[in-house]
Design an enzyme around this catalytic site. Structure first.
Site, mmCIF file in Angstrom:
data_model
loop_
_atom_site.group_PDB
_atom_site.id
_atom_site.type_symbol
_atom_site.label_atom_id
_atom_site.label_comp_id
_atom_site.label_asym_id
_atom_site.label_seq_id
_atom_site.Cartn_x
_atom_site.Cartn_y
_atom_site.Cartn_z
ATOM 1 N N SER A 72 2.262 6.213 -2.030
ATOM 2 C CA SER A 72 2.038 5.665 -3.440
ATOM 3 C C SER A 72 0.449 5.772 -3.767
ATOM 4 O O SER A 72 0.104 5.158 -5.029
ATOM 5 C CB SER A 72 2.081 3.992 -3.053
ATOM 6 O OG SER A 72 3.484 3.747 -3.076
ATOM 7 N N LYS A 75 0.099 6.799 -7.370
ATOM 8 C CA LYS A 75 -0.121 5.694 -8.643
ATOM 9 C C LYS A 75 -1.752 5.801 -9.121
ATOM 10 O O LYS A 75 -1.580 5.357 -10.199
ATOM 11 C CB LYS A 75 0.399 4.377 -8.197
ATOM 12 C CG LYS A 75 1.792 4.052 -7.884
ATOM 13 C CD LYS A 75 2.279 2.795 -7.284
ATOM 14 C CE LYS A 75 3.542 2.465 -6.948
ATOM 15 N NZ LYS A 75 3.962 2.888 -5.727
ATOM 16 N N SER A 132 1.608 -2.272 -5.237
ATOM 17 C CA SER A 132 2.079 -1.318 -5.089
ATOM 18 C C SER A 132 3.273 -0.951 -5.673
ATOM 19 O O SER A 132 4.539 -0.542 -5.204
ATOM 20 C CB SER A 132 2.080 -0.572 -3.941
ATOM 21 O OG SER A 132 2.133 0.724 -3.803
ATOM 22 N N LYS A 252 -6.105 2.354 -3.441
ATOM 23 C CA LYS A 252 -4.619 2.551 -3.225
ATOM 24 C C LYS A 252 -4.138 2.788 -1.681
ATOM 25 O O LYS A 252 -4.635 3.918 -1.246
ATOM 26 C CB LYS A 252 -4.272 3.700 -4.222
ATOM 27 C CG LYS A 252 -2.594 3.505 -4.542
ATOM 28 C CD LYS A 252 -2.345 2.296 -5.250
ATOM 29 C CE LYS A 252 -0.876 1.926 -5.274
ATOM 30 N NZ LYS A 252 -0.602 1.174 -3.805
#
Length: 301
Positions: A72, A75, A132, A252
């Protein structure tokens, strides 16, 4: 005399001008100073990267050019493109986005969006950046580009513009191809790959160009629909979190079985901002523990 006076004036103007930092991100030299050997011995990570954002100096890197599954952390690019559209006026925070059947079916972390439901860009972005949420990322990608595959094309074009040399995207979430092969209308042909160095460089571009992202990622929870839906952050290094670190305000996390546990974190202490990337840690705790080691080392330099 007039010519000499003009030269002197030019020198004074240049001296007073704001300093423009040149980021030498393309260097392929390994940055493992002697002091780091003891401080970071046995780091639980497939690769790692530590950057001082103020001057672009790489403080530490290990296996940092290996293209690995970023999970993730993908992202961050999705966020970058959405903020770009918001800044240009092509997208508004209050625009409504309708969930497609595919977005609603995307597995993994999510906000439990249902087909046909409508959510604001603001709520979807918060769910994606803080919790997320994969379904939110797909819904946003489809909304701005018409399909996830068209959005992915923009992701790869932007990666090239930012000189991310070890990066290739196939989806907007970071999920593995096998996770979405049966439900994606685009049938992705590969798995996302990104190096730790590219993740750090992307994070630097993201927070320098769109510093407002940190107002979102510094939140311990995403409060959606006026507080009717609350989703916790995945970043346990935020102050107040289990691995709280002073000055952490993003950025993140990531996890898939192929990627292991990943984290791109950023910390600002006394006006100095660092970005650390850990990829392939063995446990969810290790990604934060190893990031703490990197930050602690960085602030002693």
């Amino acid at each position: 005399m007039k010519r000499i006076a003009a030269v002197v004036t030019l020198i004074l103007v240049l001296a007073a001008a704001p300093k423009i930092v040149s980021y030498a991100f393309d260097s392929r030299q390994s940055a493992e100073p002697a002091g780091a050997t003891a401080a970071l011995r046995g780091l639980d990570a497939s690769s790692a990267f530590l950057l001082d954002v103020s001057d672009g100096k790489v403080l530490y890197e290990h296996n940092s050019h290996s293209a690995l599954p970023p999970a993730s952390m993908t992202k961050m690019m999705t966020e970058y493109l959405l903020l770009e559209d918001i800044q240009s006026g092509e997208l508004d925070w209050e625009d409504e986005v309708e969930f497609s059947a595919y977005a609603a079916a995307v597995p993994g972390a999510g906000m439990d969006g249902q087909e046909g439901e409508r959510w604001s860009v603001r709520d979807l972005f918060a769910a994606m950046a803080i919790h997320s949420a994969n379904d939110a990322a797909v819904a946003l990608a489809e909304h701005v580009s018409g399909s996830e595959s068209k959005f992915v094309k923009k992701m790869n074009e932007t990666a090239a513009q930012l000189k991310l040399k070890d990066t290739k995207f196939y989806n907007a979430t970071g999920l593995g191809r096998r996770d979405i092969a049966e439900i994606s209308p685009d049938r992705p042909k590969g798995d996302n790959k990104m190096s730790a160095r590219d993740a750090g460089v992307l994070a630097s571009h993201l927070i320098r160009k769109y510093p407002e992202i940190l107002k979102i990622t510094s939140q311990l929870e995403a409060s959606l629909k006026g507080g009717k839906v609350v989703l916790p952050t995945t970043n346990e290094m935020l102050p107040g979190g289990r691995f709280g670190f002073k000055g952490n305000d993003g950025l993140k996390t990531g996890y898939t079985s192929e990627a292991g546990y990943c984290f791109t974190g950023t910390v600002n202490q006394h006006g100095r901002r660092l970005i650390a990337v850990v990829m392939g840690a063995s446990t969810p705790e290790a990604r934060f523990e190893e990031t703490e080691k990197l930050f602690s080392y960085g602030f002693t330099e």
